[in-house]
Design an enzyme around this catalytic site. Structure first.
Site, PDB file in Angstrom:
ATOM      1  N   GLU A 160      38.225  49.399  81.841  1.00  0.00           N
ATOM      2  CA  GLU A 160      39.537  49.387  81.813  1.00  0.00           C
ATOM      3  C   GLU A 160      40.217  48.376  81.102  1.00  0.00           C
ATOM      4  OE1 GLU A 160      42.255  51.063  81.096  1.00  0.00           O
ATOM      5  OE2 GLU A 160      41.929  53.154  82.003  1.00  0.00           O
TER       6      GLU A 160
ATOM      7  N   ASN B  29      49.229  55.250  83.099  1.00  0.00           N
ATOM      8  CA  ASN B  29      48.344  55.013  82.035  1.00  0.00           C
ATOM      9  C   ASN B  29      49.371  54.741  80.889  1.00  0.00           C
ATOM     10  OD1 ASN B  29      45.519  54.395  82.149  1.00  0.00           O
ATOM     11  ND2 ASN B  29      45.277  56.706  82.921  1.00  0.00           N
TER      12      ASN B  29
ATOM     13  N   ASP C 115      44.776  58.644  78.492  1.00  0.00           N
ATOM     14  CA  ASP C 115      44.083  57.333  79.324  1.00  0.00           C
ATOM     15  C   ASP C 115      45.048  56.195  78.746  1.00  0.00           C
ATOM     16  OD1 ASP C 115      42.918  55.376  80.977  1.00  0.00           O
ATOM     17  OD2 ASP C 115      41.688  57.089  81.340  1.00  0.00           O
TER      18      ASP C 115
END
Length: 277
Positions: free
Chosen positions: A12, A137, A188
């Site tokens: 991430e 997100n 995402d």
């Protein structure tokens, strides 16, 4: 192409540092920050960063925001606390805004419904700007500074919030900008390029989709990781798209899942905004 073949359980937060010309990213489940040359492991869950200057990052953890000295690998005590009273939540997606502030989303460690929120840190002050979020997100900003975008992945909807042109604080009604329910896509992490196009990684779909400012699908860029998690523009002219991915939830052989990918010449990125403390 594969940029880095170290598989992340939950890759991430890719950040292209514009003065260092270097990519940083996280493996949230492993509590690590990575670059091509190094890896730093912490006692806290960490997930997102902004750049303060050539030597320091601002890093979001499960208890707040910290200064990180790249050369020494030292993570400071929190300069501001965020949900440090709640051991069931952690930080997730985050990004610096055009005014030098930093937005950070939180969520439950087990994605408990509505356990998280989205906050903004600006000039020493933290405010909750979005309550009751399940999976925070896609925090990113239009190049004209008019809007912030974000999602609660559980809703499959991208939201758009108007921003005050002087301060960057939300100052109007938030609207659904893009609804991905009909397409059954789970948004995402995301980034907006210099032309205002919205580039979003799609968990479970193995790609990054690019949408125009009116929400029209412009392109779909496949990556080898099924769970694409977040894109970031980088490279000398900001035309390369780096994409993190995850092995979490993958059954059987991992293959290239969890690796970091680089798509060459995809677009024209915005320079990442500097955090001003």
């Amino acid at each position: 192409m594969i940029f880095d073949d170290r598989p992340c359980s939950l890759g991430e937060g890719p950040l292209w540092h514009p003065t260092r010309g270097e990519l940083f990213w996280f493996d949230i489940n492993a509590r690590t920050l990575l670059s091509k040359a190094q890896c730093w492991t912490f006692d806290l869950s960490v997930s997102a960063a902004g750049w303060i200057d050539d030597a320091r990052l601002l890093i979001a953890s499960e208890i707040g925001l910290h200064r990180f000295d790249i050369a020494s690998g030292t993570l400071s005590e929190p300069i501001v606390a965020i949900e440090n009273y709640d051991s069931t939540t952690r930080s997730n997606d985050g990004r610096a805004d055009p005014w030098g502030g930093f937005w950070i989303g939180t969520m439950g460690f087990n994605a408990e419904p509505a356990a998280g929120a989205i906050y903004r840190f600006f000039r020493g002050e933290v405010r909750k700007v979005v309550p009751d979020v399940t999976i925070s997100n896609a925090i990113c900003f239009s190049p004209d500074r008019a809007y912030a975008h974000y999602t609660d992945t559980a809703t499959k909807q991208i939201m758009r919030a108007p921003l005050d042109p002087e301060t960057g604080w939300p100052n109007g009604a938030t609207q659904i900008w893009l609804d991905l329910n009909e397409a059954d896509l789970s948004p995402d992490g995301a980034i907006i390029d210099a032309d205002g196009n919205f580039c979003v990684a799609l968990w479970g779909a193995g790609c990054v989709n690019t949408y125009t400012q009116d929400g029209t699908l412009l392109a779909s860029h496949p990556v080898a990781g099924k769970h694409a998690t977040c894109p970031a523009f980088g490279g000398a002219d900001l035309s390369d798209l780096y994409v993190t991915s995850a092995t979490e939830g993958i059954d059987g052989p991992l293959g290239e899942n969890g690796m970091i990918f680089c798509l060459k010449g995809i677009g024209r990125g915005q320079k990442e905004h500097q955090v001003i403390l």
